[in-house]
Scaffold this active site. Structure first.
Site, PDB file in Angstrom:
ATOM      1  N   THR A 126       0.822  -1.014  -0.157  1.00  8.81           N
ATOM      2  CA  THR A 126      -0.286  -0.211  -0.226  1.00  8.81           C
ATOM      3  C   THR A 126       0.725   1.246  -0.088  1.00  8.81           C
ATOM      4  O   THR A 126       1.783   1.075   0.240  1.00  8.81           O
ATOM      5  CB  THR A 126      -0.830   0.241   1.440  1.00  8.81           C
ATOM      6  OG1 THR A 126      -1.862   0.910   1.222  1.00  8.81           O
ATOM      7  CG2 THR A 126       0.280  -0.358   2.550  1.00  8.81           C
ATOM      8  N   ASP A 127      -0.080   2.482  -0.887  1.00  7.03           N
ATOM      9  CA  ASP A 127       0.996   3.532  -0.189  1.00  7.03           C
ATOM     10  C   ASP A 127       0.671   4.353   1.461  1.00  7.03           C
ATOM     11  O   ASP A 127       1.800   5.473   1.492  1.00  7.03           O
ATOM     12  CB  ASP A 127       0.206   4.869  -1.719  1.00  7.03           C
ATOM     13  CG  ASP A 127      -1.091   5.065  -0.945  1.00  7.03           C
ATOM     14  OD1 ASP A 127      -1.511   5.010  -0.033  1.00  7.03           O
ATOM     15  OD2 ASP A 127      -2.077   6.017  -1.931  1.00  7.03           O
ATOM     16  N   GLU A 128       0.792   3.888   1.676  1.00  4.75           N
ATOM     17  CA  GLU A 128      -0.212   4.182   3.631  1.00  4.75           C
ATOM     18  C   GLU A 128       1.265   4.056   4.510  1.00  4.75           C
ATOM     19  O   GLU A 128       1.416   4.543   5.204  1.00  4.75           O
ATOM     20  CB  GLU A 128      -0.823   3.533   4.729  1.00  4.75           C
ATOM     21  CG  GLU A 128      -2.312   3.657   3.511  1.00  4.75           C
ATOM     22  CD  GLU A 128      -3.329   3.563   4.337  1.00  4.75           C
ATOM     23  OE1 GLU A 128      -3.175   3.565   5.885  1.00  4.75           O
ATOM     24  OE2 GLU A 128      -4.719   3.302   3.887  1.00  4.75           O
TER      25      GLU A 128
ATOM     26  N   TYR B 130      -2.162  -0.291  10.714  1.00  8.77           N
ATOM     27  CA  TYR B 130      -2.321  -1.107  10.002  1.00  8.77           C
ATOM     28  C   TYR B 130      -0.913  -0.147   8.886  1.00  8.77           C
ATOM     29  O   TYR B 130      -0.318  -1.741   8.802  1.00  8.77           O
ATOM     30  CB  TYR B 130      -3.758  -0.585   8.753  1.00  8.77           C
ATOM     31  CG  TYR B 130      -3.849  -1.329   7.164  1.00  8.77           C
ATOM     32  CD1 TYR B 130      -3.642  -2.091   7.320  1.00  8.77           C
ATOM     33  CD2 TYR B 130      -3.538  -0.190   6.958  1.00  8.77           C
ATOM     34  CE1 TYR B 130      -3.309  -2.132   5.649  1.00  8.77           C
ATOM     35  CE2 TYR B 130      -3.281  -0.128   5.203  1.00  8.77           C
ATOM     36  CZ  TYR B 130      -2.831  -1.719   4.673  1.00  8.77           C
ATOM     37  OH  TYR B 130      -3.671  -2.266   3.334  1.00  8.77           O
TER      38      TYR B 130
ATOM     39  N   LYS C 113       2.759  -3.043   7.261  1.00  8.08           N
ATOM     40  CA  LYS C 113       2.371  -3.585   5.598  1.00  8.08           C
ATOM     41  C   LYS C 113       4.266  -2.874   5.659  1.00  8.08           C
ATOM     42  O   LYS C 113       4.217  -2.950   5.032  1.00  8.08           O
ATOM     43  CB  LYS C 113       1.220  -2.697   5.026  1.00  8.08           C
ATOM     44  CG  LYS C 113      -0.053  -3.232   5.102  1.00  8.08           C
ATOM     45  CD  LYS C 113       0.089  -4.362   4.788  1.00  8.08           C
ATOM     46  CE  LYS C 113       0.159  -4.100   3.044  1.00  8.08           C
ATOM     47  NZ  LYS C 113      -0.116  -6.227   2.008  1.00  8.08           N
TER      48      LYS C 113
HETATM   49  P1  NAD Z   1      -9.583  -7.481   2.133  1.00  9.61           P
HETATM   50  O1  NAD Z   1      -9.219  -7.317   3.402  1.00  9.61           O
HETATM   51  O2  NAD Z   1     -10.706  -7.341   1.294  1.00  9.61           O
HETATM   52  O3  NAD Z   1      -9.270  -9.082   2.210  1.00  9.61           O
HETATM   53  C1  NAD Z   1      -8.362  -9.561   3.115  1.00  9.61           C
HETATM   54  C2  NAD Z   1      -8.171 -11.140   2.680  1.00  9.61           C
HETATM   55  O4  NAD Z   1      -7.419 -12.103   3.264  1.00  9.61           O
HETATM   56  C3  NAD Z   1      -9.798 -11.778   2.600  1.00  9.61           C
HETATM   57  O5  NAD Z   1      -9.949 -12.937   2.045  1.00  9.61           O
HETATM   58  C4  NAD Z   1      -9.147 -12.083   4.065  1.00  9.61           C
HETATM   59  O6  NAD Z   1     -10.024 -13.649   4.670  1.00  9.61           O
HETATM   60  C5  NAD Z   1      -7.791 -12.988   3.883  1.00  9.61           C
HETATM   61  N1  NAD Z   1      -7.140 -13.449   4.773  1.00  9.61           N
HETATM   62  C6  NAD Z   1      -6.410 -12.813   6.437  1.00  9.61           C
HETATM   63  N2  NAD Z   1      -6.460 -13.020   6.775  1.00  9.61           N
HETATM   64  C7  NAD Z   1      -5.381 -14.016   6.368  1.00  9.61           C
HETATM   65  C8  NAD Z   1      -4.712 -15.141   6.967  1.00  9.61           C
HETATM   66  N3  NAD Z   1      -3.930 -14.864   8.123  1.00  9.61           N
HETATM   67  N4  NAD Z   1      -4.262 -16.111   5.752  1.00  9.61           N
HETATM   68  C9  NAD Z   1      -5.015 -16.158   4.814  1.00  9.61           C
HETATM   69  N5  NAD Z   1      -5.970 -15.613   4.168  1.00  9.61           N
HETATM   70  C10 NAD Z   1      -6.638 -13.805   4.936  1.00  9.61           C
HETATM   71  O7  NAD Z   1      -8.346  -7.125   1.435  1.00  9.61           O
HETATM   72  P2  NAD Z   1      -8.288  -5.949  -0.139  1.00  9.61           P
HETATM   73  O8  NAD Z   1      -8.399  -4.324   0.142  1.00  9.61           O
HETATM   74  O9  NAD Z   1      -8.705  -6.335  -0.692  1.00  9.61           O
HETATM   75  O10 NAD Z   1      -6.289  -6.000   0.060  1.00  9.61           O
HETATM   76  C11 NAD Z   1      -5.770  -6.744  -0.763  1.00  9.61           C
HETATM   77  C12 NAD Z   1      -4.054  -6.978  -0.259  1.00  9.61           C
HETATM   78  O11 NAD Z   1      -4.044  -5.092  -1.165  1.00  9.61           O
HETATM   79  C13 NAD Z   1      -3.718  -6.257   1.131  1.00  9.61           C
HETATM   80  O12 NAD Z   1      -2.372  -6.208   1.660  1.00  9.61           O
HETATM   81  C14 NAD Z   1      -4.014  -4.561   1.138  1.00  9.61           C
HETATM   82  O13 NAD Z   1      -2.733  -4.580   2.072  1.00  9.61           O
HETATM   83  C15 NAD Z   1      -3.268  -4.094  -0.121  1.00  9.61           C
HETATM   84  N6  NAD Z   1      -3.799  -2.783  -0.338  1.00  9.61           N
HETATM   85  C16 NAD Z   1      -5.199  -2.918  -0.373  1.00  9.61           C
HETATM   86  C17 NAD Z   1      -5.853  -1.330  -0.789  1.00  9.61           C
HETATM   87  C18 NAD Z   1      -7.139  -0.931  -0.755  1.00  9.61           C
HETATM   88  O14 NAD Z   1      -7.856   0.018  -0.920  1.00  9.61           O
HETATM   89  N7  NAD Z   1      -8.575  -1.752  -0.344  1.00  9.61           N
HETATM   90  C19 NAD Z   1      -5.025  -0.377  -1.126  1.00  9.61           C
HETATM   91  C20 NAD Z   1      -3.493  -0.830  -1.709  1.00  9.61           C
HETATM   92  C21 NAD Z   1      -2.611  -2.054  -0.851  1.00  9.61           C
HETATM   93  O1  DAU Z   2      -3.804   3.590  -0.028  1.00 15.20           O
HETATM   94  C1  DAU Z   2      -4.420   2.418   0.676  1.00 15.20           C
HETATM   95  C2  DAU Z   2      -5.680   2.341   1.286  1.00 15.20           C
HETATM   96  O2  DAU Z   2      -6.184   2.399   0.774  1.00 15.20           O
HETATM   97  C3  DAU Z   2      -5.064   0.236   1.741  1.00 15.20           C
HETATM   98  O3  DAU Z   2      -3.844   0.071   2.340  1.00 15.20           O
HETATM   99  C4  DAU Z   2      -6.170  -0.202   2.686  1.00 15.20           C
HETATM  100  O4  DAU Z   2      -6.419  -1.050   2.990  1.00 15.20           O
HETATM  101  C5  DAU Z   2      -7.463   0.854   2.848  1.00 15.20           C
HETATM  102  O5  DAU Z   2      -8.592   0.282   3.261  1.00 15.20           O
HETATM  103  C6  DAU Z   2      -7.467   2.438   2.379  1.00 15.20           C
HETATM  104  O6  DAU Z   2      -7.737   2.809   3.690  1.00 15.20           O
HETATM  105  P1  DAU Z   2      -8.002   4.155   3.817  1.00 15.20           P
HETATM  106  O7  DAU Z   2      -7.602   4.032   5.195  1.00 15.20           O
HETATM  107  O8  DAU Z   2      -7.760   5.076   3.305  1.00 15.20           O
HETATM  108  O9  DAU Z   2      -9.455   3.601   2.840  1.00 15.20           O
HETATM  109  P2  DAU Z   2     -11.158   3.563   4.123  1.00 15.20           P
HETATM  110  O10 DAU Z   2     -11.885   3.344   2.935  1.00 15.20           O
HETATM  111  O11 DAU Z   2     -11.003   3.151   5.647  1.00 15.20           O
HETATM  112  O12 DAU Z   2     -10.975   5.656   4.762  1.00 15.20           O
HETATM  113  C7  DAU Z   2     -10.860   6.628   3.038  1.00 15.20           C
HETATM  114  C8  DAU Z   2     -10.780   7.651   3.708  1.00 15.20           C
HETATM  115  O13 DAU Z   2     -12.043   8.115   4.056  1.00 15.20           O
HETATM  116  C9  DAU Z   2     -10.045   8.254   4.843  1.00 15.20           C
HETATM  117  O14 DAU Z   2      -9.812   9.757   4.639  1.00 15.20           O
HETATM  118  C10 DAU Z   2     -11.284   7.592   6.162  1.00 15.20           C
HETATM  119  C11 DAU Z   2     -12.396   8.286   5.286  1.00 15.20           C
HETATM  120  N1  DAU Z   2     -14.123   8.055   5.767  1.00 15.20           N
HETATM  121  C12 DAU Z   2     -13.747   6.473   6.274  1.00 15.20           C
HETATM  122  C13 DAU Z   2     -15.053   5.359   6.784  1.00 15.20           C
HETATM  123  C14 DAU Z   2     -14.979   4.048   6.596  1.00 15.20           C
HETATM  124  C15 DAU Z   2     -14.882   8.313   6.568  1.00 15.20           C
HETATM  125  O15 DAU Z   2     -14.654   9.765   6.401  1.00 15.20           O
HETATM  126  N2  DAU Z   2     -16.146   8.030   7.014  1.00 15.20           N
HETATM  127  C16 DAU Z   2     -15.712   6.448   7.210  1.00 15.20           C
HETATM  128  O16 DAU Z   2     -17.216   6.021   7.615  1.00 15.20           O
END
Ligand code: NAD
Ligand code: DAU
Length: 356
Positions: free
Chosen positions: A132-134, A158, A162
């Site tokens: 992630t970019d975080e 989180y 990561k």
């Molecule tokens: P998600 O939470 O939707 O899915 C995570 C999956 O991992 C689930 O299916 C869960 O059951 C599985 N999992 C969790 N713990 C596990 C374990 N111990 N063993 C096996 N499986 C396990 O997450 P996502 O949003 O699909 O993100 C996927 C990846 O991409 C993550 O590594 C996250 O850090 C990264 N990422 C997410 C975003 C985003 O915006 N969602 C952005 C950048 C990077």
């Molecule tokens: O940047 C990549 C990341 O983006 C991933 O690594 C994470 O897995 C993914 O969850 C996401 O993180 P954020 O914290 O940015 O996503 P989220 O959807 O939780 O929140 C997006 C923005 O919206 C953040 O500034 C918080 C805000 N927010 C979120 C929720 C859930 C609100 O204002 N209200 C809300 O109820």
């Protein structure tokens, strides 16, 4: 074949579906099925011999070793993680376990497996770490976007977990020569996203007539990328990414949260009109502790070196996402039960309305 971890989650299941839509190369999909993992996401593959689902934990090194030995994958794509920042604030332990210990365990299994491969197989083997970019922390309004050389400065449990996993992956390349590549991606959105994240939560709450909770002043900026574009980027990184390198992946779509929510309300007003504008449901609530102000990705390296660019604009991606959600209300309703309701109570009950 390839081994995918976390392929029942949001990005992982989109990746699996996209992969098998474009290739006959089989996938082993290892997922623990936490609250975020949903086998319904790949129900369309139930009779597809190219997809083998294994219910298991990435921390279970014996299981992973057995899968690697049995299936001899040419690559591991590591999506599995605890992924929600707010949950990491309420309970960081699972994040340390899965994101750090789990990645360590997987790296060790991959290292042992790669030692059993022939020189040619080892040459082409890849461990693709999805990150992630975080990990880069937060930007000021005038700062340049994150590049691959931006120092790590994670601010939430989180992102710290990561960041630690990224550093382990890096070390396994430098110390053991494991051919790793890492993608650091910005915020994804699109079909099959669990409705705890901003975009699917807002759509679900809007349609249910509930408040649309905006943390703080709503001026935090995220760089949004349609999930299909992330999956396409990962396929490019897998094919041509250089071992030991990291690639920043982003959509060049910086938006303030309040503007994202306005866009969603306007799309819903058009596609599923109610008696009032959905904007009337917007509610400002107490901010997230340690809330990063701005993320932005400089995605020039992956464009220059691997020829990847996002195909969707923010407008086309958001429209597709709202349309998918409206057409898949049964999926949404099914995930909104049990544990999900407890989470809403835990995260939102104490966030009193603010005057911002
Ligand atoms: P998600 O939470 O939707 O899915 C995570 C999956 O991992 C689930 O299916 C869960 O059951 C599985 N999992 C969790 N713990 C596990 C374990 N111990 N063993 C096996 N499986 C396990 O997450 P996502 O949003 O699909 O993100 C996927 C990846 O991409 C993550 O590594 C996250 O850090 C990264 N990422 C997410 C975003 C985003 O915006 N969602 C952005 C950048 C990077
Ligand atoms: O940047 C990549 C990341 O983006 C991933 O690594 C994470 O897995 C993914 O969850 C996401 O993180 P954020 O914290 O940015 O996503 P989220 O959807 O939780 O929140 C997006 C923005 O919206 C953040 O500034 C918080 C805000 N927010 C979120 C929720 C859930 C609100 O204002 N209200 C809300 O109820």
């Amino acid at each position: 074949m390839i081994l995918v971890t976390g392929g029942a989650g949001f990005i992982g299941s989109n990746f699996v579906l996209d992969w098998l839509a474009g290739s006959d190369e089989p996938i082993i999909n290892l997922d623990k099925l936490t609250y975020a993992g949903n086998p319904d996401n790949f129900a369309s593959l139930a009779k597809d011999p190219r997809h083998r689902f294994v219910h298991g934990d990435i921390c279970d090194r014996e299981l992973v070793a057995a899968l690697l030995k049995q299936y001899q994958p040419r690559a591991i794509l590591h999506f599995a993680a605890e992924s929600h920042v707010d949950r990491s604030i309420h309970g960081p332990a699972d994040f340390i376990r899965t994101n750090i210990d789990g990645t360590f365990s997987l790296l060790e299994a991959a290292r042992a497996y790669s030692a059993t491969l022939s020189d040619t197989q080892r040459e082409s083997f890849r461990f693709l770490h999805v990150s992630t970019d975080e990990v880069f922390g937060t930007l000021g309004a005038d700062d340049a976007p994150f590049s691959e050389t931006t120092p790590y400065a994670p601010n939430s449990p989180y992102s710290a977990s990561k960041a630690a996993s990224d550093q382990l992956v890096r070390a396994w390349f430098h110390t053991y020569g494991l051919p790793v590549v890492t993608g650091n991606c910005s915020n994804n959105y699109g079909p099959l996203q669990f409705p705890e994240k901003l975009i699917p939560l807002v759509i679900a709450n809007a349609l249910a007539g509930k408040p649309l909770p905006i943390y703080g002043d709503g001026q935090q900026v995220r760089d949004w990328l349609y999930v299909g574009d992330h999956c396409a980027a990962l396929r490019r990184v897998l094919a041509d990414g250089k071992p030991g390198e990291t690639y920043n992946i982003g959509g060049w779509n910086e938006k303030a949260n309040i503007d994202v929510v306005h866009t969603l309300c306007d799309l819903l007003d058009e596609l599923s009109p109610a008696a009032h504008s959905y904007r009337e449901q917007i509610t400002f609530v107490k901010d997230r502790p340690g809330h990063d102000r701005r993320y932005a990705i400089d995605a020039r390296k992956i464009e220059r070196e691997l020829g990847w660019k996002p195909a969707e604009t923010f407008e086309t991606g958001m429209r597709k996402t709202v349309q998918w959600t409206l057409a898949n209300q049964a999926w949404v309703r099914k995930v909104q039960s049990g544990e999900y309701l407890q989470w809403l109570d835990k995260n939102y009950a104490q966030r009193e309305e603010s005057k911002t």
